[in-house]
Design a protein around this motif. Sequence first.
Motif, PDB file in Angstrom:
ATOM      1  N   VAL A  77      10.985  20.522  -6.191  1.00 36.89           N
ATOM      2  CA  VAL A  77      11.633  21.664  -5.564  1.00 36.89           C
ATOM      3  C   VAL A  77      11.526  21.533  -4.044  1.00 36.89           C
ATOM      4  CG1 VAL A  77       9.530  23.070  -5.797  1.00 36.89           C
ATOM      5  CG2 VAL A  77      11.750  24.186  -5.477  1.00 36.89           C
ATOM      6  N   VAL A  78      12.634  21.796  -3.347  1.00 35.50           N
ATOM      7  CA  VAL A  78      12.697  21.614  -1.891  1.00 35.50           C
ATOM      8  C   VAL A  78      11.801  22.623  -1.191  1.00 35.50           C
ATOM      9  CG1 VAL A  78      14.196  21.678   0.141  1.00 35.50           C
ATOM     10  CG2 VAL A  78      15.041  20.684  -2.007  1.00 35.50           C
ATOM     11  N   THR A  79      10.988  22.116  -0.250  1.00 33.66           N
ATOM     12  CA  THR A  79      10.110  22.983   0.535  1.00 33.66           C
ATOM     13  C   THR A  79      10.491  23.019   2.013  1.00 33.66           C
ATOM     14  OG1 THR A  79       8.552  21.136   0.794  1.00 33.66           O
ATOM     15  CG2 THR A  79       8.148  22.681  -1.018  1.00 33.66           C
ATOM     16  N   GLU A  80      11.152  21.972   2.529  1.00 26.11           N
ATOM     17  CA  GLU A  80      11.602  21.926   3.919  1.00 26.11           C
ATOM     18  C   GLU A  80      12.901  21.144   4.004  1.00 26.11           C
ATOM     19  OE1 GLU A  80       7.115  21.507   5.940  1.00 26.11           O
ATOM     20  OE2 GLU A  80       8.672  20.032   6.369  1.00 26.11           O
ATOM     21  N   VAL A  81      13.767  21.545   4.944  1.00 28.47           N
ATOM     22  CA  VAL A  81      14.980  20.771   5.221  1.00 28.47           C
ATOM     23  C   VAL A  81      15.136  20.609   6.729  1.00 28.47           C
ATOM     24  CG1 VAL A  81      16.186  21.475   3.126  1.00 28.47           C
ATOM     25  CG2 VAL A  81      16.471  22.823   5.207  1.00 28.47           C
ATOM     26  N   GLY A  82      15.684  19.473   7.141  1.00 25.49           N
ATOM     27  CA  GLY A  82      15.941  19.225   8.542  1.00 25.49           C
ATOM     28  C   GLY A  82      17.111  20.044   9.058  1.00 25.49           C
ATOM     29  N   SER A  83      17.234  20.100  10.378  1.00 23.88           N
ATOM     30  CA  SER A  83      18.226  20.975  11.017  1.00 23.88           C
ATOM     31  C   SER A  83      19.665  20.562  10.723  1.00 23.88           C
ATOM     32  CB  SER A  83      17.995  20.994  12.530  1.00 23.88           C
ATOM     33  OG  SER A  83      18.064  19.668  13.052  1.00 23.88           O
ATOM     34  N   LYS A  84      19.901  19.299  10.352  1.00 25.96           N
ATOM     35  CA  LYS A  84      21.268  18.841  10.083  1.00 25.96           C
ATOM     36  C   LYS A  84      21.557  18.656   8.588  1.00 25.96           C
ATOM     37  CE  LYS A  84      22.022  16.585  14.556  1.00 25.96           C
ATOM     38  NZ  LYS A  84      22.423  15.321  15.243  1.00 25.96           N
ATOM     39  N   VAL A  85      20.637  19.074   7.754  1.00 27.04           N
ATOM     40  CA  VAL A  85      20.854  18.990   6.309  1.00 27.04           C
ATOM     41  C   VAL A  85      21.907  20.002   5.894  1.00 27.04           C
ATOM     42  CG1 VAL A  85      19.792  19.405   4.048  1.00 27.04           C
ATOM     43  CG2 VAL A  85      18.578  18.058   5.771  1.00 27.04           C
ATOM     44  N   GLU A  86      22.881  19.555   5.106  1.00 18.33           N
ATOM     45  CA  GLU A  86      24.020  20.416   4.768  1.00 18.33           C
ATOM     46  C   GLU A  86      24.095  20.798   3.292  1.00 18.33           C
ATOM     47  OE1 GLU A  86      27.422  18.249   6.077  1.00 18.33           O
ATOM     48  OE2 GLU A  86      27.053  18.625   8.214  1.00 18.33           O
ATOM     49  N   LYS A  87      23.693  19.893   2.401  1.00 14.52           N
ATOM     50  CA  LYS A  87      23.993  20.139   0.984  1.00 14.52           C
ATOM     51  C   LYS A  87      22.830  20.735   0.195  1.00 14.52           C
ATOM     52  CE  LYS A  87      22.805  15.510  -0.781  1.00 14.52           C
ATOM     53  NZ  LYS A  87      23.286  14.334  -1.509  1.00 14.52           N
ATOM     54  N   LEU A  88      21.645  20.807   0.806  1.00 12.70           N
ATOM     55  CA  LEU A  88      20.472  21.271   0.082  1.00 12.70           C
ATOM     56  C   LEU A  88      19.742  22.347   0.874  1.00 12.70           C
ATOM     57  CD1 LEU A  88      19.186  17.768  -1.049  1.00 12.70           C
ATOM     58  CD2 LEU A  88      20.238  19.484  -2.534  1.00 12.70           C
ATOM     59  N   LYS A  89      19.005  23.183   0.145  1.00 14.80           N
ATOM     60  CA  LYS A  89      18.251  24.261   0.796  1.00 14.80           C
ATOM     61  C   LYS A  89      16.902  24.414   0.116  1.00 14.80           C
ATOM     62  CE  LYS A  89      20.241  27.990  -2.031  1.00 14.80           C
ATOM     63  NZ  LYS A  89      20.800  27.064  -3.033  1.00 14.80           N
ATOM     64  N   VAL A  90      15.994  25.117   0.792  1.00 16.75           N
ATOM     65  CA  VAL A  90      14.673  25.369   0.234  1.00 16.75           C
ATOM     66  C   VAL A  90      14.821  26.089  -1.107  1.00 16.75           C
ATOM     67  CG1 VAL A  90      12.521  26.667   0.539  1.00 16.75           C
ATOM     68  CG2 VAL A  90      13.498  25.399   2.460  1.00 16.75           C
ATOM     69  N   GLY A  91      14.088  25.621  -2.101  1.00 13.46           N
ATOM     70  CA  GLY A  91      14.131  26.220  -3.433  1.00 13.46           C
ATOM     71  C   GLY A  91      14.995  25.468  -4.421  1.00 13.46           C
ATOM     72  N   ASP A  92      15.851  24.556  -3.933  1.00 18.98           N
ATOM     73  CA  ASP A  92      16.709  23.780  -4.840  1.00 18.98           C
ATOM     74  C   ASP A  92      15.886  22.812  -5.675  1.00 18.98           C
ATOM     75  OD1 ASP A  92      19.047  24.962  -3.989  1.00 18.98           O
ATOM     76  OD2 ASP A  92      19.657  23.293  -2.690  1.00 18.98           O
ATOM     77  N   HIS A  93      16.323  22.611  -6.913  1.00 19.03           N
ATOM     78  CA  HIS A  93      15.762  21.554  -7.745  1.00 19.03           C
ATOM     79  C   HIS A  93      16.451  20.245  -7.371  1.00 19.03           C
ATOM     80  CE1 HIS A  93      14.415  24.459 -11.195  1.00 19.03           C
ATOM     81  NE2 HIS A  93      13.674  24.558 -10.108  1.00 19.03           N
ATOM     82  N   VAL A  94      15.666  19.220  -7.075  1.00 22.44           N
ATOM     83  CA  VAL A  94      16.234  17.970  -6.570  1.00 22.44           C
ATOM     84  C   VAL A  94      15.537  16.777  -7.215  1.00 22.44           C
ATOM     85  CG1 VAL A  94      16.937  18.924  -4.341  1.00 22.44           C
ATOM     86  CG2 VAL A  94      14.631  17.943  -4.604  1.00 22.44           C
ATOM     87  N   GLY A  95      16.118  15.597  -6.979  1.00 19.35           N
ATOM     88  CA  GLY A  95      15.518  14.380  -7.495  1.00 19.35           C
ATOM     89  C   GLY A  95      15.810  13.185  -6.611  1.00 19.35           C
TER      90      GLY A  95
END
Length: 361
Positions: A77-95
Amino acid sequence: MAVSPEQEHPKKAFGWAARDSSGVLSPFTFSRRATGENDVMFKVLYCGICHTDLHMVKNEWGLSTYPLIPGHEIVGVVTEVGSKVEKLKVGDHVGVGYMIGACQSCDSCSNNAENYCPEMIPTSGAKYHDGTTTYGGYSDIMVANEHFVVRVPDNLPLHGAAPLLCAGVTTYSPLRYFGLDKPGMHVGVVGVGGLGHVAVKFAKAMGVKVTVISTSPNKKVEAIENLGADSFLVSRDDGQMKAAMGTMDGIIDTVSAVHPLLPLIGLLKNNGKLVLVGAPEKPLELPVFPLLMGRKIVAGSVVGGMKETQEMIDFAGKHNITANVEVIPVDYVNTAMERLIKTDVKYRFVIDIANTLKSSS
């Protein structure tokens, strides 16, 4: 969500690593890089154990450097995203799957085939763009460029989705690329292990008739009743194999041991395709005459590009496809590796990272 100043520093991380070619793993403390402007950091919840992990920890391919943290079937699960990240956000399930980087400028990368990039960077045991070692998913956190992170559909249980990031896309990709995904086609799947069992599930979801081909007669019930295959062939039974000659549009061969190709080529229709996704340690004998007489193809395929990997996991979400797994604590990993050598698993070990790693470290 922009990265705050306190996120500009490397993060302390925990994992399990091999220190030498004995292949024994034990707790290991290291650092993950800071979350860059195009990066995603996520808490690892589960990580599958692939046979490649076993090869790498034992340096059986002569490529390993130590300490080595394996693992490339990683979900969380996403805990941090960089300032230019577009497709994902905190809380998303990812792999994250087998690769964590590529040049992103060659012909392969430009055609969504980063997996065939000459500078493709594996998720474990390689050198990243900045010269640091890539550490895999037997660890508590991951940091990756968002391009190499897929979003996992919310309806998929993460422990069952993890192996799809390697075993899943390794079988999904050739079914799509070689056109073996058309309803009504007949496709054979050789082997019913970690790769083969998901190949059956994907092919059936595509509307394809599936025959499992195995050396083990006792796998027939499992293949047909539990995995949904339409029929079963014992490859050592000459009568069964002869009766099925010339009936298949394609075959996905998942076997990593040395085995004869001639009987499989015989099962193909004219213009049929035998696609190898296993990696035997020794060369296989390739009889050419049967290829000439039927304009048949023997091909190879490995994982998939990022666009295709996202497509695969979305398809899995739509059709509720997951791997059959045995969930284990991280301190069982050495025993799991020993069982993997004996193929004593149905069909994929998955480490419960979130609930067992820190207590073991």
